[in-house]
Write a protein that holds these residues in place. Structure first.
Motif, mmCIF file in Angstrom:
data_model
loop_
_atom_site.group_PDB
_atom_site.id
_atom_site.type_symbol
_atom_site.label_atom_id
_atom_site.label_comp_id
_atom_site.label_asym_id
_atom_site.label_seq_id
_atom_site.Cartn_x
_atom_site.Cartn_y
_atom_site.Cartn_z
ATOM 1 N N LYS A 88 8.957 2.244 6.299
ATOM 2 C CA LYS A 88 8.294 2.270 7.600
ATOM 3 C C LYS A 88 9.195 1.598 8.624
ATOM 4 C CE LYS A 88 3.865 1.201 9.821
ATOM 5 N NZ LYS A 88 2.476 0.726 9.584
ATOM 6 N N THR B 96 1.777 -4.751 7.411
ATOM 7 C CA THR B 96 2.739 -4.286 6.418
ATOM 8 C C THR B 96 3.513 -5.484 5.893
ATOM 9 O OG1 THR B 96 2.993 -2.220 7.675
ATOM 10 C CG2 THR B 96 4.618 -2.683 5.943
ATOM 11 N N LYS C 278 8.010 3.076 -0.488
ATOM 12 C CA LYS C 278 7.828 3.720 0.810
ATOM 13 C C LYS C 278 8.676 3.022 1.865
ATOM 14 C CE LYS C 278 3.056 4.895 -0.401
ATOM 15 N NZ LYS C 278 1.619 4.732 -0.025
ATOM 16 N N THR D 159 13.439 -1.668 9.753
ATOM 17 C CA THR D 159 12.989 -0.723 8.742
ATOM 18 C C THR D 159 12.508 -1.523 7.544
ATOM 19 O OG1 THR D 159 14.569 0.941 9.501
ATOM 20 C CG2 THR D 159 13.608 1.247 7.309
ATOM 21 N N ASN E 124 0.836 -1.899 2.624
ATOM 22 C CA ASN E 124 0.395 -1.597 3.983
ATOM 23 C C ASN E 124 -1.114 -1.439 3.962
ATOM 24 O OD1 ASN E 124 1.301 -0.603 6.829
ATOM 25 N ND2 ASN E 124 -0.161 0.942 6.149
#
Length: 209
Positions: free
Chosen positions: A154, A129, A152, A146, A117
């Motif tokens: 996002k 991203t 991670k 998603t 990102n």
């Protein structure tokens, strides 16, 4: 689907060059500024490309020896499935998930390209991203995806009408006057621009990257 000019299976060479064009954050050369020129082709003469930029001025780009071109074609939100690798430019909405302003679906052979990102220059405060889709659901006003990257997660909402594209083969013959392009290149201290990669929209698509 309407593509707003708001402003990304190739051979290994073409794929690599288009990735650099659309999504990588290459380090700037000491004597040149890394830039992206977005707009429509005015003319192509030999290795000189003139682009009418989205800001309204003409930009003359000197194409380097061996320059390459890749295509951008229209896709659909229904094409986004769990396991796909995508590049999504988005903006914060204040509350809830960030809102997508453009989506690039990578071919399976390019999964993992530029994962992460980072800030993006499509609009002020936008981010890009590059990540794997872990979940994609339809919502009342569009879709929500998603994304997972580097451990991670996002979530981004994709409203109806958001430009969604994917990569496709292209040739120099596709560089016709009026065609939408994104050119990643270097701007020298004297203001001259040079580049070795061009992404061109196919069938009237305006590259949203």
């Amino acid at each position: 689907m309407s593509h707003k000019p708001h402003s990304g299976i190739f051979t290994a060479v073409i794929a690599g060059s288009l990735v650099a064009l659309a999504l990588s954050q290459a380090a700037q050369a000491q004597d040149a500024q890394r830039i992206r020129v977005r707009g429509a082709i005015e003319s192509l003469s030999g290795d000189t490309l003139v682009v009418k930029t989205r800001e309204g001025n003409d930009a003359t780009v000197a194409l380097k020896a061996g320059w390459k071109v890749g295509g951008i074609r229209q896709a659909s939100v229904e094409d986004i499935k769990p396991g796909d690798f995508v590049g999504v430019a988005s903006l914060p909405k204040g509350t809830g998930p960030d809102g997508a302003i453009e989506v690039l679906i990578f071919p399976a052979s390019m999964k993992g390209t530029g994962e992460g990102n980072r800030p993006w220059d499509a609009q002020p405060n936008s981010q890009m991203t590059n990540a794997t889709v872990s979940n994609a659901v339809k919502s009342v006003d569009g879709h929500t995806v998603t994304l997972t990257y580097q451990g991670k997660e996002k979530t981004i909402s994709i409203a109806d009408g958001t430009p969604i594209v994917t990569l496709a083969p292209a040739t120099k013959d596709d560089l016709k006057p009026g065609a939408g392009v994104v050119v990643t290149g270097e701007k020298a201290a004297d203001g001259s621009i040079s580049a070795s990669q061009i992404a061109v929209g196919l069938n009237g698509v305006i590259p949203p990257m």
